[in-house]
Motif scaffolding. Structure first.
Motif, PDB file in Angstrom:
ATOM      1  N   MET A  99       0.707  -1.845  -0.181  1.00  0.00           N
ATOM      2  CA  MET A  99       0.230  -0.128   0.256  1.00  0.00           C
ATOM      3  C   MET A  99       1.033   1.615  -0.313  1.00  0.00           C
ATOM      4  O   MET A  99      -0.116   2.129  -0.864  1.00  0.00           O
ATOM      5  N   ARG A 100       2.337   0.756   1.095  1.00  0.00           N
ATOM      6  CA  ARG A 100       2.942   1.890   0.823  1.00  0.00           C
ATOM      7  C   ARG A 100       3.407   2.796  -0.301  1.00  0.00           C
ATOM      8  O   ARG A 100       3.463   3.633  -0.892  1.00  0.00           O
ATOM      9  N   GLU A 101       3.796   1.664  -1.043  1.00  0.00           N
ATOM     10  CA  GLU A 101       4.547   1.995  -2.677  1.00  0.00           C
ATOM     11  C   GLU A 101       3.307   2.181  -3.108  1.00  0.00           C
ATOM     12  O   GLU A 101       4.052   3.156  -4.226  1.00  0.00           O
ATOM     13  N   LEU A 102       2.490   1.930  -3.718  1.00  0.00           N
ATOM     14  CA  LEU A 102       1.329   2.180  -4.212  1.00  0.00           C
ATOM     15  C   LEU A 102       0.821   3.652  -4.034  1.00  0.00           C
ATOM     16  O   LEU A 102       0.717   4.617  -5.278  1.00  0.00           O
ATOM     17  N   SER A 103       0.579   4.310  -2.856  1.00  0.00           N
ATOM     18  CA  SER A 103       0.504   6.011  -2.496  1.00  0.00           C
ATOM     19  C   SER A 103       1.602   6.338  -2.744  1.00  0.00           C
ATOM     20  O   SER A 103       1.592   7.794  -3.756  1.00  0.00           O
ATOM     21  N   GLU A 104       3.391   6.345  -2.903  1.00  0.00           N
ATOM     22  CA  GLU A 104       4.045   5.962  -2.750  1.00  0.00           C
ATOM     23  C   GLU A 104       4.399   7.036  -4.779  1.00  0.00           C
ATOM     24  O   GLU A 104       4.449   8.354  -5.169  1.00  0.00           O
ATOM     25  N   SER A 105       4.086   5.900  -5.017  1.00  0.00           N
ATOM     26  CA  SER A 105       4.123   5.448  -7.047  1.00  0.00           C
ATOM     27  C   SER A 105       3.425   6.851  -7.161  1.00  0.00           C
ATOM     28  O   SER A 105       3.342   7.187  -8.596  1.00  0.00           O
ATOM     29  N   THR A 106       2.312   6.754  -6.764  1.00  0.00           N
ATOM     30  CA  THR A 106       0.842   7.312  -7.463  1.00  0.00           C
ATOM     31  C   THR A 106       0.843   8.264  -6.907  1.00  0.00           C
ATOM     32  O   THR A 106      -0.172   9.732  -8.164  1.00  0.00           O
ATOM     33  N   ARG A 107       0.990   9.119  -5.621  1.00  0.00           N
ATOM     34  CA  ARG A 107       0.592   9.926  -5.189  1.00  0.00           C
ATOM     35  C   ARG A 107      -0.694  10.207  -4.529  1.00  0.00           C
ATOM     36  O   ARG A 107      -1.861  11.107  -4.414  1.00  0.00           O
ATOM     37  N   GLY A 108      -1.760   9.331  -4.863  1.00  0.00           N
ATOM     38  CA  GLY A 108      -2.951   8.610  -4.230  1.00  0.00           C
ATOM     39  C   GLY A 108      -3.321   7.871  -2.750  1.00  0.00           C
ATOM     40  O   GLY A 108      -1.968   7.396  -2.038  1.00  0.00           O
ATOM     41  N   THR A 109      -3.946   7.825  -2.508  1.00  0.00           N
ATOM     42  CA  THR A 109      -4.871   7.063  -1.026  1.00  0.00           C
ATOM     43  C   THR A 109      -4.343   5.514  -1.028  1.00  0.00           C
ATOM     44  O   THR A 109      -5.842   5.312  -2.017  1.00  0.00           O
ATOM     45  N   ALA A 110      -4.059   4.682  -0.893  1.00  0.00           N
ATOM     46  CA  ALA A 110      -3.698   3.377  -0.494  1.00  0.00           C
ATOM     47  C   ALA A 110      -5.377   2.974   0.153  1.00  0.00           C
ATOM     48  O   ALA A 110      -4.914   3.567   1.534  1.00  0.00           O
ATOM     49  N   SER A 111      -5.695   2.061   0.450  1.00  0.00           N
ATOM     50  CA  SER A 111      -7.247   1.969   1.720  1.00  0.00           C
ATOM     51  C   SER A 111      -7.300   0.391   1.196  1.00  0.00           C
ATOM     52  O   SER A 111      -6.925  -0.517   0.271  1.00  0.00           O
ATOM     53  N   LEU A 112      -7.462  -0.320   2.768  1.00  0.00           N
ATOM     54  CA  LEU A 112      -7.345  -1.994   2.710  1.00  0.00           C
ATOM     55  C   LEU A 112      -9.246  -2.125   3.661  1.00  0.00           C
ATOM     56  O   LEU A 112      -9.478  -1.389   4.332  1.00  0.00           O
ATOM     57  N   ALA A 113      -9.492  -2.850   2.443  1.00  0.00           N
ATOM     58  CA  ALA A 113     -11.064  -2.792   3.700  1.00  0.00           C
ATOM     59  C   ALA A 113     -12.225  -4.202   3.465  1.00  0.00           C
ATOM     60  O   ALA A 113     -11.168  -5.288   2.266  1.00  0.00           O
ATOM     61  N   VAL A 114     -12.629  -4.790   4.111  1.00  0.00           N
ATOM     62  CA  VAL A 114     -13.799  -6.080   3.318  1.00  0.00           C
ATOM     63  C   VAL A 114     -15.190  -5.666   3.924  1.00  0.00           C
ATOM     64  O   VAL A 114     -15.582  -4.010   4.549  1.00  0.00           O
ATOM     65  N   LEU A 115     -15.832  -6.240   2.926  1.00  0.00           N
ATOM     66  CA  LEU A 115     -17.503  -6.303   3.511  1.00  0.00           C
ATOM     67  C   LEU A 115     -17.854  -7.144   4.258  1.00  0.00           C
ATOM     68  O   LEU A 115     -17.518  -7.705   4.421  1.00  0.00           O
ATOM     69  N   ASP A 116     -18.695  -5.529   4.867  1.00  0.00           N
ATOM     70  CA  ASP A 116     -18.910  -6.519   5.911  1.00  0.00           C
ATOM     71  C   ASP A 116     -20.956  -6.423   5.848  1.00  0.00           C
ATOM     72  O   ASP A 116     -21.450  -5.125   5.596  1.00  0.00           O
ATOM     73  N   GLY A 117     -21.921  -7.602   5.363  1.00  0.00           N
ATOM     74  CA  GLY A 117     -22.588  -6.842   4.990  1.00  0.00           C
ATOM     75  C   GLY A 117     -23.730  -6.115   3.423  1.00  0.00           C
ATOM     76  O   GLY A 117     -22.759  -6.889   2.478  1.00  0.00           O
ATOM     77  N   HIS A 118     -23.554  -5.518   3.598  1.00  0.00           N
ATOM     78  CA  HIS A 118     -24.181  -4.413   2.105  1.00  0.00           C
ATOM     79  C   HIS A 118     -22.708  -3.270   2.791  1.00  0.00           C
ATOM     80  O   HIS A 118     -23.218  -2.267   1.362  1.00  0.00           O
ATOM     81  N   ASP A 119     -21.756  -3.065   3.611  1.00  0.00           N
ATOM     82  CA  ASP A 119     -21.416  -1.938   2.988  1.00  0.00           C
ATOM     83  C   ASP A 119     -19.820  -2.907   3.723  1.00  0.00           C
ATOM     84  O   ASP A 119     -19.680  -3.643   4.033  1.00  0.00           O
ATOM     85  N   VAL A 120     -18.673  -1.653   2.946  1.00  0.00           N
ATOM     86  CA  VAL A 120     -18.043  -1.460   3.138  1.00  0.00           C
ATOM     87  C   VAL A 120     -16.885  -1.039   4.975  1.00  0.00           C
ATOM     88  O   VAL A 120     -17.365  -0.026   4.737  1.00  0.00           O
ATOM     89  N   VAL A 121     -16.251  -2.058   5.098  1.00  0.00           N
ATOM     90  CA  VAL A 121     -15.288  -1.357   6.566  1.00  0.00           C
ATOM     91  C   VAL A 121     -13.845  -1.211   5.806  1.00  0.00           C
ATOM     92  O   VAL A 121     -13.405  -2.245   5.952  1.00  0.00           O
TER      93      VAL A 121
END
Length: 269
Positions: A106-128
């Motif tokens: 995630m850090r490498e992806l963020s630094e190389s693109t100057r974007g925000t990297a996130s990690l999430a899971v599905l909980d019912g009909h929402d993303v957490v």
């Protein structure tokens, strides 16, 4: 979802105690192992039949587990392991692991693109959201934080996670979901969402094209653990004017590759 028991191990555990063990604890364990061994949620009657426990007893166990947020019940009255149980198990295993393993990619992806990297899971009909790594040099930041819940259809993480569900479960999810529009670009009906899922099946990554916010474009891909089971999704969010078509695909591939690297580490551990 973190698998707490492998194969059919839950079948071998007696739910009748003749050795001084507390029967209710054995039964709770049997219920949790059964739910973790199955890729799809189960109804009360199915759990009772599989474990040969009276329905009234299973109802009490599930009611208690749900009150403690260890299992969740969906709109079709089916039960599954909760995110809280995943978190407890992950912490006990020293498995802040999922976040720890994902963070370097995630850090490498963020630094190389100057974007925000996130990690999430599905909980019912929402993303957490479980983790976030952002480019600190940017004057504008994506406002989602760890613990934020977002309807799954309006972001790339949710699309990647829903797309990774088994076909039957995916169809039931889409049929039961409410497609609330957040921006003029938000997918607004089940058929349009299915078309997006079909496109991401071909590409290997999902796209959120200004559906959560007019200034945000994002890409996401599933992260797989042992046995190829999807345990999370990893995304990259870009702020500002939408990228060109070529850039859209290039960034999607980079996210897909980053998720694959995290999957390799998880599967080799």
């Amino acid at each position: 979802m973190l698998v707490l028991a492998t194969g059919q191990a839950w079948r071998r555990r007696s739910v009748v105690s003749d050795n001084g063990l507390v029967r209710s604890v054995e039964r709770v364990t049997a219920v949790l192992e059964l739910l973790s061994a199955r890729r799809q949620p189960l109804r009360l009657g199915e759990i009772a039949q599989e474990l040969d426990i009276p329905k009234s007893t299973v109802h009490g166990l599930l009611h208690t587990l749900a009150a403690q947020d260890l299992v969740r019940r969906d709109e079709e009255q089916r039960y599954r392991i909760s995110i809280r149980l995943f978190s407890l198990a992950a912490t006990a295993l020293g498995f802040e692991d999922l976040r720890d393993v994902a963070r370097p990619a995630m850090r490498e992806l963020s630094e190389s693109t100057r974007g925000t990297a996130s990690l999430a899971v599905l909980d019912g009909h929402d993303v957490v959201y479980l983790e976030k790594v952002e480019d600190r040099s940017s004057l504008v930041q994506v406002v989602t934080q760890v613990g934020t819940r977002v309807p799954a259809h309006i972001n790339a993480l949710g699309k990647a996670l829903v797309g990774a569900l088994p076909p039957g479960e995916r169809e039931r999810w889409v049929d039961a979901h409410t497609f609330t529009q957040v921006t003029g670009s938000t997918v607004g009906d089940p058929e349009a969402f299915r078309a997006q899922l079909a496109a991401q099946d071909r590409l290997g990554y999902a796209v959120n094209d200004q559906e959560l916010h007019p200034a945000v474009t994002a890409w996401a891909a599933p992260v797989r653990g042992h046995g190829g089971q999807v345990v999370a999704a990893l995304s990259l969010a870009h702020l500002g004017s939408p990228p060109s078509a070529d850039q859209m695909h290039e960034l999607g591939v980079r996210v897909r590759d980053a998720a694959a690297r995290v999957s390799e580490v998880l599967q080799s551990g």
